[in-house]
Design a protein around this motif. Structure first.
Motif, PDB file in Angstrom:
ATOM      1  N   TRP A  35      40.181  56.342  34.287  1.00 44.22           N
ATOM      2  CA  TRP A  35      40.189  54.895  34.063  1.00 44.22           C
ATOM      3  C   TRP A  35      38.996  54.471  33.201  1.00 44.22           C
ATOM      4  O   TRP A  35      39.140  53.698  32.256  1.00 44.22           O
ATOM      5  CB  TRP A  35      40.180  54.145  35.389  1.00 44.22           C
ATOM      6  CG  TRP A  35      39.932  52.672  35.230  1.00 44.22           C
ATOM      7  CD1 TRP A  35      38.849  51.961  35.649  1.00 44.22           C
ATOM      8  CD2 TRP A  35      40.787  51.718  34.578  1.00 44.22           C
ATOM      9  NE1 TRP A  35      38.972  50.632  35.298  1.00 44.22           N
ATOM     10  CE2 TRP A  35      40.152  50.466  34.640  1.00 44.22           C
ATOM     11  CE3 TRP A  35      42.026  51.813  33.944  1.00 44.22           C
ATOM     12  CZ2 TRP A  35      40.712  49.317  34.106  1.00 44.22           C
ATOM     13  CZ3 TRP A  35      42.581  50.660  33.387  1.00 44.22           C
ATOM     14  CH2 TRP A  35      41.935  49.436  33.479  1.00 44.22           C
ATOM     15  N   THR A  65      37.402  49.237  39.349  1.00 40.10           N
ATOM     16  CA  THR A  65      38.725  49.859  39.438  1.00 40.10           C
ATOM     17  C   THR A  65      39.747  49.048  38.653  1.00 40.10           C
ATOM     18  O   THR A  65      39.522  47.869  38.348  1.00 40.10           O
ATOM     19  CB  THR A  65      39.184  49.932  40.904  1.00 40.10           C
ATOM     20  OG1 THR A  65      39.339  48.580  41.402  1.00 40.10           O
ATOM     21  CG2 THR A  65      38.189  50.692  41.771  1.00 40.10           C
ATOM     22  N   PRO A  66      40.900  49.644  38.368  1.00 39.27           N
ATOM     23  CA  PRO A  66      41.960  48.857  37.723  1.00 39.27           C
ATOM     24  C   PRO A  66      42.359  47.653  38.570  1.00 39.27           C
ATOM     25  O   PRO A  66      42.627  46.576  38.030  1.00 39.27           O
ATOM     26  CB  PRO A  66      43.112  49.865  37.588  1.00 39.27           C
ATOM     27  CG  PRO A  66      42.480  51.194  37.634  1.00 39.27           C
ATOM     28  CD  PRO A  66      41.280  51.071  38.515  1.00 39.27           C
ATOM     29  N   GLU A  67      42.382  47.839  39.885  1.00 37.81           N
ATOM     30  CA  GLU A  67      42.777  46.736  40.765  1.00 37.81           C
ATOM     31  C   GLU A  67      41.793  45.577  40.660  1.00 37.81           C
ATOM     32  O   GLU A  67      42.191  44.401  40.647  1.00 37.81           O
ATOM     33  CB  GLU A  67      42.860  47.230  42.210  1.00 37.81           C
ATOM     34  CG  GLU A  67      44.009  48.194  42.478  1.00 37.81           C
ATOM     35  CD  GLU A  67      43.699  49.633  42.123  1.00 37.81           C
ATOM     36  OE1 GLU A  67      44.557  50.500  42.391  1.00 37.81           O
ATOM     37  OE2 GLU A  67      42.603  49.916  41.582  1.00 37.81           O
ATOM     38  N   ALA A 102      47.488  49.014  37.631  1.00 39.16           N
ATOM     39  CA  ALA A 102      47.446  48.711  39.062  1.00 39.16           C
ATOM     40  C   ALA A 102      48.841  48.458  39.624  1.00 39.16           C
ATOM     41  O   ALA A 102      49.178  48.933  40.716  1.00 39.16           O
ATOM     42  CB  ALA A 102      46.559  47.495  39.306  1.00 39.16           C
ATOM     43  N   GLY A 107      47.521  52.237  40.355  1.00 41.01           N
ATOM     44  CA  GLY A 107      46.085  52.292  40.133  1.00 41.01           C
ATOM     45  C   GLY A 107      45.600  53.567  39.480  1.00 41.01           C
ATOM     46  O   GLY A 107      44.388  53.765  39.343  1.00 41.01           O
TER      47      GLY A 107
END
Length: 216
Positions: A35, A65-67, A102, A107
């Motif tokens: 990521w 994080t992507p989230e 996500a 994710g």
């Protein structure tokens, strides 16, 4: 016996020389995960890797994080990457890509070219960087350095990325593509500069047929 390919042999000699000159060659974008590599590579378009490495630590602390990034709005990302060229468009792409990673990929950055190239801000070069450096999947990313050096060395008649990729990958086994990409980038930065290449101190000058070498 298989037929000898003089151009493949010439490329092999060049790469062996560059490996001796640059034994520590490694990816220049700092990252700890697929990521982070994806984000850094999106940011690196028309921007130096040095500048990208300056802004990503703060960006990843805020949105690790992507989230986390998927919950943001582009105007929250813009101040963190303002020193990067085209930062507004890149902020939009990062948020949009995070929402797809996500929501559609759980994710996790997909290890698939088609899925990567479907992400906002991701073209063939960015997808190739992620495939090769994050997942070890054979890929030959062609940036401006790779295109310029490959063309000057006579392996491609034009410095057009897809043409360079097509011709260069025919001359090497797939397991050599990623290292070759890194070596050609390093050579482009160290000697084969865009405006005035340092041909007098180029370690592969004798193997280079480029007709426009500076004389002094």
């Amino acid at each position: 016996m298989p037929e000898r390919n003089p151009e493949a042999e010439r490329l092999d000699r060049i790469l062996q020389t560059l490996k001796r000159v640059h034994p520590d060659v490694a990816p220049s974008l700092n990252h700890r995960s697929p990521w982070e590599l994806l984000v850094a590579t999106i940011l690196s378009a028309q921007c130096s890797d040095v500048q990208v490495n300056r802004v990503t630590p703060k960006l990843f602390r805020r949105f690790p994080t992507p989230e986390a990034l998927a919950e943001a709005e582009p105007d929250e990302v813009e101040p963190l990457i303002r020193s990067i060229g085209l930062f507004r468009g890149k902020a939009r792409n990062l948020v949009a890509a995070a929402r797809i990673v996500a929501g559609r990929h759980g994710g996790r950055v997909p290890a698939d070219r088609e899925a990567l190239e479907a992400l906002p801000g991701v073209g063939r070069k960015t997808a190739s960087v992620v495939l090769g450096q994050a997942f070890g999947i054979p890929a030959f990313p062609v940036d401006t350095h790779v295109a310029r050096v490959s063309h000057r060395l006579g392996f491609s008649p034009r410095p057009e990325p897809r043409e360079v990729e097509r011709r260069m990958t025919r001359l090497m086994a797939p397991e050599r593509w990623n290292l070759a990409h890194l070596l050609l980038i390093r050579h482009g930065r160290a000697a084969c500069h865009a405006r005035r290449p340092a041909c007098a101190r180029c370690p592969v000058e004798r193997s280079c047929p480029w007709p426009h070498k500076p004389t002094a």
